[in-house]
Design a protein around this motif. Sequence first.
Motif, PDB file in Angstrom:
ATOM      1  N   PHE A  33       0.944  -1.278  -0.037  1.00 48.70           N
ATOM      2  CA  PHE A  33       0.088  -0.004  -0.128  1.00 48.70           C
ATOM      3  C   PHE A  33       1.061   1.161   0.026  1.00 48.70           C
ATOM      4  CE2 PHE A  33      -1.759   3.521   2.784  1.00 48.70           C
ATOM      5  CZ  PHE A  33      -2.920   3.828   1.932  1.00 48.70           C
ATOM      6  N   SER A  34       1.820   1.345   0.788  1.00 48.65           N
ATOM      7  CA  SER A  34       2.801   2.515   1.116  1.00 48.65           C
ATOM      8  C   SER A  34       3.528   2.851  -0.295  1.00 48.65           C
ATOM      9  CB  SER A  34       3.706   2.121   1.927  1.00 48.65           C
ATOM     10  OG  SER A  34       3.204   2.037   3.138  1.00 48.65           O
ATOM     11  N   GLN A  35       3.607   1.805  -1.144  1.00 49.01           N
ATOM     12  CA  GLN A  35       4.393   2.090  -2.455  1.00 49.01           C
ATOM     13  C   GLN A  35       3.537   2.868  -3.247  1.00 49.01           C
ATOM     14  OE1 GLN A  35       5.688  -1.895  -3.757  1.00 49.01           O
ATOM     15  NE2 GLN A  35       7.052  -2.073  -2.228  1.00 49.01           N
ATOM     16  N   ASN A  36       2.387   2.365  -3.325  1.00 46.39           N
ATOM     17  CA  ASN A  36       1.111   3.119  -4.271  1.00 46.39           C
ATOM     18  C   ASN A  36      -0.099   3.130  -3.743  1.00 46.39           C
ATOM     19  OD1 ASN A  36      -0.354   4.277  -6.329  1.00 46.39           O
ATOM     20  ND2 ASN A  36       0.865   3.053  -8.003  1.00 46.39           N
ATOM     21  N   PRO A  37      -0.186   3.981  -2.927  1.00 45.84           N
ATOM     22  CA  PRO A  37      -1.639   3.990  -1.930  1.00 45.84           C
ATOM     23  C   PRO A  37      -2.887   4.237  -2.994  1.00 45.84           C
ATOM     24  CG  PRO A  37      -0.123   5.535  -0.928  1.00 45.84           C
ATOM     25  CD  PRO A  37       0.680   5.201  -2.201  1.00 45.84           C
ATOM     26  N   ASN A  95      -3.068   0.490  -4.855  1.00 48.47           N
ATOM     27  CA  ASN A  95      -3.262  -0.465  -3.780  1.00 48.47           C
ATOM     28  C   ASN A  95      -3.866  -0.499  -2.418  1.00 48.47           C
ATOM     29  OD1 ASN A  95      -1.423  -1.814  -5.476  1.00 48.47           O
ATOM     30  ND2 ASN A  95       0.513  -1.281  -4.593  1.00 48.47           N
ATOM     31  N   TRP A  96      -4.884   0.430  -2.478  1.00 50.79           N
ATOM     32  CA  TRP A  96      -5.509   0.619  -1.282  1.00 50.79           C
ATOM     33  C   TRP A  96      -6.205  -0.599  -0.817  1.00 50.79           C
ATOM     34  CZ3 TRP A  96     -10.905  -0.104  -1.213  1.00 50.79           C
ATOM     35  CH2 TRP A  96     -11.488  -0.283  -2.213  1.00 50.79           C
ATOM     36  N   LYS A  97      -6.574  -1.601  -1.768  1.00 50.82           N
ATOM     37  CA  LYS A  97      -7.273  -2.747  -1.113  1.00 50.82           C
ATOM     38  C   LYS A  97      -6.296  -3.475  -0.255  1.00 50.82           C
ATOM     39  CE  LYS A  97     -10.584  -3.258  -5.012  1.00 50.82           C
ATOM     40  NZ  LYS A  97     -11.025  -3.969  -6.245  1.00 50.82           N
ATOM     41  N   HIS A  98      -5.046  -3.522  -0.306  1.00 57.30           N
ATOM     42  CA  HIS A  98      -3.978  -4.374   0.476  1.00 57.30           C
ATOM     43  C   HIS A  98      -4.159  -3.807   1.682  1.00 57.30           C
ATOM     44  CE1 HIS A  98      -1.341  -5.460  -3.397  1.00 57.30           C
ATOM     45  NE2 HIS A  98      -2.862  -5.750  -3.574  1.00 57.30           N
ATOM     46  N   LYS A  99      -4.194  -2.334   1.922  1.00 56.51           N
ATOM     47  CA  LYS A  99      -4.464  -1.936   3.193  1.00 56.51           C
ATOM     48  C   LYS A  99      -5.671  -2.291   3.795  1.00 56.51           C
ATOM     49  CE  LYS A  99      -4.123   2.289   6.352  1.00 56.51           C
ATOM     50  NZ  LYS A  99      -3.638   3.816   6.296  1.00 56.51           N
ATOM     51  N   ASP A 100      -6.677  -2.449   3.227  1.00 54.66           N
ATOM     52  CA  ASP A 100      -7.994  -2.707   3.655  1.00 54.66           C
ATOM     53  C   ASP A 100      -8.021  -4.247   4.051  1.00 54.66           C
ATOM     54  OD1 ASP A 100     -11.271  -2.657   3.704  1.00 54.66           O
ATOM     55  OD2 ASP A 100     -10.652  -4.496   2.749  1.00 54.66           O
ATOM     56  N   CYS A 101      -7.481  -5.229   3.287  1.00 52.82           N
ATOM     57  CA  CYS A 101      -7.026  -6.497   3.623  1.00 52.82           C
ATOM     58  C   CYS A 101      -6.381  -6.638   4.980  1.00 52.82           C
ATOM     59  CB  CYS A 101      -6.354  -7.258   2.486  1.00 52.82           C
ATOM     60  SG  CYS A 101      -6.425  -8.644   2.496  1.00 52.82           S
ATOM     61  N   ALA A 102      -5.198  -5.853   5.058  1.00 50.26           N
ATOM     62  CA  ALA A 102      -4.629  -5.774   6.224  1.00 50.26           C
ATOM     63  C   ALA A 102      -5.517  -5.737   7.512  1.00 50.26           C
ATOM     64  CB  ALA A 102      -3.360  -4.974   6.396  1.00 50.26           C
ATOM     65  N   ASP A 159     -14.902  11.422   1.635  1.00 50.45           N
ATOM     66  CA  ASP A 159     -15.454  10.827   0.433  1.00 50.45           C
ATOM     67  C   ASP A 159     -14.548   9.953  -0.184  1.00 50.45           C
ATOM     68  OD1 ASP A 159     -18.322  11.388   0.918  1.00 50.45           O
ATOM     69  OD2 ASP A 159     -18.025  13.381   0.203  1.00 50.45           O
ATOM     70  N   GLY A 160     -13.079  10.287   0.011  1.00 46.60           N
ATOM     71  CA  GLY A 160     -12.276   9.428  -0.750  1.00 46.60           C
ATOM     72  C   GLY A 160     -11.882   8.121   0.060  1.00 46.60           C
ATOM     73  N   PHE A 161     -11.778   7.141  -1.065  1.00 43.36           N
ATOM     74  CA  PHE A 161     -11.424   5.777  -0.659  1.00 43.36           C
ATOM     75  C   PHE A 161     -12.429   5.018   0.650  1.00 43.36           C
ATOM     76  CE2 PHE A 161      -7.538   7.130  -2.253  1.00 43.36           C
ATOM     77  CZ  PHE A 161      -7.232   6.389  -3.516  1.00 43.36           C
ATOM     78  N   PRO A 162     -13.761   5.102   0.216  1.00 40.59           N
ATOM     79  CA  PRO A 162     -14.654   5.199   1.442  1.00 40.59           C
ATOM     80  C   PRO A 162     -14.524   3.773   1.969  1.00 40.59           C
ATOM     81  CG  PRO A 162     -15.763   4.967  -0.822  1.00 40.59           C
ATOM     82  CD  PRO A 162     -14.415   5.567  -1.035  1.00 40.59           C
ATOM     83  N   MET A 163     -14.310   2.614   1.295  1.00 41.55           N
ATOM     84  CA  MET A 163     -14.192   1.313   1.812  1.00 41.55           C
ATOM     85  C   MET A 163     -13.084   1.278   2.931  1.00 41.55           C
ATOM     86  SD  MET A 163     -15.247  -1.403  -1.158  1.00 41.55           S
ATOM     87  CE  MET A 163     -15.842  -2.408  -0.009  1.00 41.55           C
ATOM     88  N   LEU A 164     -11.824   2.178   2.632  1.00 44.73           N
ATOM     89  CA  LEU A 164     -10.794   1.986   3.476  1.00 44.73           C
ATOM     90  C   LEU A 164     -11.112   2.916   4.974  1.00 44.73           C
ATOM     91  CD1 LEU A 164      -7.979   0.953   3.542  1.00 44.73           C
ATOM     92  CD2 LEU A 164      -7.242   2.910   2.304  1.00 44.73           C
ATOM     93  N   LYS A 165     -11.909   3.994   4.631  1.00 42.88           N
ATOM     94  CA  LYS A 165     -12.339   4.908   5.766  1.00 42.88           C
ATOM     95  C   LYS A 165     -13.331   3.852   6.542  1.00 42.88           C
ATOM     96  CE  LYS A 165     -10.588   8.748   4.357  1.00 42.88           C
ATOM     97  NZ  LYS A 165     -10.066   8.382   2.904  1.00 42.88           N
ATOM     98  N   ALA A 166     -14.191   3.317   5.845  1.00 41.94           N
ATOM     99  CA  ALA A 166     -15.230   2.384   6.770  1.00 41.94           C
ATOM    100  C   ALA A 166     -14.285   1.261   7.420  1.00 41.94           C
ATOM    101  CB  ALA A 166     -16.277   1.573   5.849  1.00 41.94           C
ATOM    102  N   GLY A 167     -13.410   0.806   6.714  1.00 38.02           N
ATOM    103  CA  GLY A 167     -12.692  -0.315   7.746  1.00 38.02           C
ATOM    104  C   GLY A 167     -11.849   0.273   8.897  1.00 38.02           C
ATOM    105  N   SER A 168     -11.178   1.378   8.539  1.00 38.53           N
ATOM    106  CA  SER A 168     -10.692   2.303   9.783  1.00 38.53           C
ATOM    107  C   SER A 168     -11.796   2.628  10.943  1.00 38.53           C
ATOM    108  CB  SER A 168     -10.036   3.470   9.251  1.00 38.53           C
ATOM    109  OG  SER A 168      -9.126   3.040   8.273  1.00 38.53           O
ATOM    110  N   LEU A 169     -12.945   2.950  10.588  1.00 38.70           N
ATOM    111  CA  LEU A 169     -13.757   3.111  11.406  1.00 38.70           C
ATOM    112  C   LEU A 169     -14.294   2.171  12.226  1.00 38.70           C
ATOM    113  CD1 LEU A 169     -16.078   5.820   9.341  1.00 38.70           C
ATOM    114  CD2 LEU A 169     -14.802   6.471  11.747  1.00 38.70           C
ATOM    115  N   LYS A 170     -14.330   0.916  11.634  1.00 40.20           N
ATOM    116  CA  LYS A 170     -14.894  -0.385  12.151  1.00 40.20           C
ATOM    117  C   LYS A 170     -13.628  -0.876  13.091  1.00 40.20           C
ATOM    118  CE  LYS A 170     -15.318  -5.393  11.006  1.00 40.20           C
ATOM    119  NZ  LYS A 170     -15.328  -6.307   9.802  1.00 40.20           N
TER     120      LYS A 170
END
Length: 973
Positions: free
Chosen positions: A428-432, A435-442, A484-495
């Motif tokens: 994710f860090s290499q290309n946020p 590769n945002w789904k990689h962070k969500d997966c983590a 509103d950017g990368f909402p699935m990542l925001k949802a995962g972080s709130l979770k």
Amino acid sequence: MAMEWNAETLQFLSQCFINTLSPLPEPRRHAEAALAEAADRANYGLAVLRLVAEPAVDEQIRQSAAVNFKNHLKARWAQNPDDPDRVVVPDTEKDQIKGLIVRLMVTATPKIQAQLSEALTVIGNHDFPKQWRALLPELVVTLDELSQANDYVSVNGVLATVDSLLKKFRYEYTTNDLLLDLKYCLDNFARPLLEVFQRTARYLDHAVASGSANAAVLKGYIESQTLCCWIFHSFNYMDLPEFFEDHMNEWMVEFNKYLTMKYPALEDSGSEGLAVVDDLRAVVCENISLYMKRDEETFQRYLSGFVEAAWGLLVVASNSSSREGLTVTAIKFLTTVSTSFHHTLFARDDILQQICQSIVIPNVMLRDEDEELFEMNYIEFIRRDMEGSDLETRRRIACELLKGIALNYKERVAEKASAQIQSLLASFSQNPAINWKHKDCAIYLVVSLATKKASGTSISTDLVDVESFFGSVIVPELRSQDVDGFPMLKAGSLKFFTMFRNQIPKAVAVSLLPDVVRFLVSESNVVHSYAASCIEKLLLVKDEGGRARYSAEDISPFLLALMTNLFGALQKPESEENHYVMRCIVRVLGVANISHEVALPCINGLATVLKRVCENPKNPDFNHHLFDSVALLIRRACEQDPSIISAFETSLLPILQVILSRDITEFFPYAFQLLAQLVDFNRSPLPANYMDIFAILLLQDSWKKSANVPSLVRLLQAFLRKAPHELNQQGRLSNILGIFENLVSSRSTAEQGFYVLNTVIENLGYDVVSAYISHIWFTLFQRLQNNKTIKMVKSLIIFMALFLVKHGPEKLVGSMNAVQPDVFFQILEKVWIPDLKSITGSMELKLTSVASTRILCESLSPSHSERWGKMLDSIVTLLSRPEEDRVEEEPEEPDFSETIGSNAARFQLRNAGRKDEDPLPDIKDPKQFLVASLANFSARSPGTLPQIIAGNLDSANQAALLQLCSSYNLTIV
């Protein structure tokens, strides 16, 4: 008159079924009405079945008739208790239908066959096997003939019917009758099932070996084997039958083959062909999981082969979104093995590495369909993701596999999973952006692999340091200004924040709360729902000792912004009735300091939502929390500033009047409770418009719906407390007592009737109620004589006690004996003394014990030593013994004519209740009151009471009374 089968009947039915297919409403309505009328005649179902079997009739008409026949049987094969007047199919007609339906089903075209199979299942669900012994032998013979004839369209029709009939062995509660049914089916169908399974296997092997089989032929064979496997599952679900243990090898060899064989002619013919084969593989995985759980020792010789086969399937299937059903069942099998004695199959490092890389990560990684669900159906996404209903999805089940292995290899699983998480975060860090789904997966892995602590209130993880992970991975997402950017990542972080809320230090959490508040304005329904849920759950966190971690002071700096954003979220498309947001509103109102500046925008916001839901009430959970939030706001704001009541009335009364005038009946209980609150917080005298509302209480129709009763009683009590003098005018009190009489006459509402009566006694002087008291006693005595229950007796004792402490024992005894001479002492001996011990509740206990003590010392003479002694014995029992030792609950028979219990409880607003007032505020300790009263009483007649006590109190109560005297340093002389 019975319907005869002749040319005229054939013509009539054919024409009706043609017209039911008409695009014109008039002929369609006439045809449907004619068929509905004909359905009441005997032999109607038989005539329709014969029409279905008539080859000369158009196929479309016969299809329509088959659907009608199926629905006719659903409605009329057995008597429906909810519709006792509906005519059912006569027994003679039933026998003829049973004799025809199997043969007609197997010879019908596929669409008609499907309808007749369902109709047969309808009959079977009622009559099979006890009242249809001929069915299974006929199906066995038919199945054998059809399979030998290689007619697999019909074979599958029969097998589908058998599967439907036997499904009950997988779902119904085990009883002796069910076990007898299972034995009958095993005796008659276990061997034929194996025979058709093996015959089909030979056909399938030959077709594959010859290379001549097309996709349609293979599809028929594989669907047949799938049905056989489901029937196998039904037979083996409760226990492994002896026949299947004896023939385990025949089944298991074929099962293994279906997990390892490929059928290119079918699988490569399109996604439907692959799905057909995967359905077979999935049910095989279900069956081997079942055997693994039921008889691990016998099954172990096949185990390594099945593990290898399931593994091979998963490596391929995990990368395909269309193969989720197979993936889930195969992983479930491996999970079962991982938690068994054979967990060593997963012990090697390379295997653990492959599981993480080839099974877990591909299945946890977000796919296009996950994004689509997130955007298009946020309620279902949250239900799966946050509420734990995703146990049957590939994301959750893949993590369950790791959890299963971790039971025996915790450190090694943690090591491998942690390495994968770090790898994903590095990617994710290499290309946020890419590769945002990689962070969500983590993040998903950390949350899903966390374990609940023993207390069940918080979770922990060995994969990461929670505070460090939160600071480096989660906080950057929460601090992001683009909600509103990368909402699935925001949802995962709130979770993550929500799930690990107990571990996040208070200072960190409080500093982030304004950021969470910002996410309430996100356009994503999931994101603003998760933000609301996060705030709600944070405000529930308790530290050691049960003290709330977060207080009003923690949220006051941004309270107005929080409430503004919450109400704003309820304006967003598809979130107009978002119950996560509404539950957050309730929680915040319960914690926050509700000042005038906060209360006014809140009541206006809630009133706007109330108006909207009144137009079309459709979400009961949301509506309940909405009304409860209004009740909470009224209570907390008016307790702090009583003058604000006028603002609430301005906002709420028009809406409550709309609810009542438009007959929005599902909101009536809520409206009455809110009105009761408004009455409670008003000053006397009440404004005139409240007396207009009171008139509604006197209407008989208002009380007919049982769910309304507790709320109406609550409102009536509020009026009695706030406006007792107004209620004694214009015959209103007579009407109120009429309501009491109606309520107390029914077992289900008697307790509510006593609430009304108690409130009358508490708030009106004896000079007012004296004119009615004889009628009140007559009503109560009649109810006691006709329908005596423990609940009724307890309510009567409490009422008599309240009457006594308000108006004195002399008026209690005198008013009762005026109705019937000496009735007071009869009720004392038969009701009060024996049942006093059943009183529960601290305030009720104090009231009844004090009243009993006063009767003892003011109304009873020690010359009636036995009565006096038994009364004292009951008082000591009540005061000295714990509730569980003295209360014997009597099972109450349900009142089927009118039940309010759970129905009314659904509508009770937690925040609209009123704290009961203590009728004896000056008496703090009922035990001390008893001992002091006895000491004073005995001083007037020394030597009398000790003799009565010794002769009438049991030894335990004598000891308890002595201990009480010692505790208060008082003596009975």
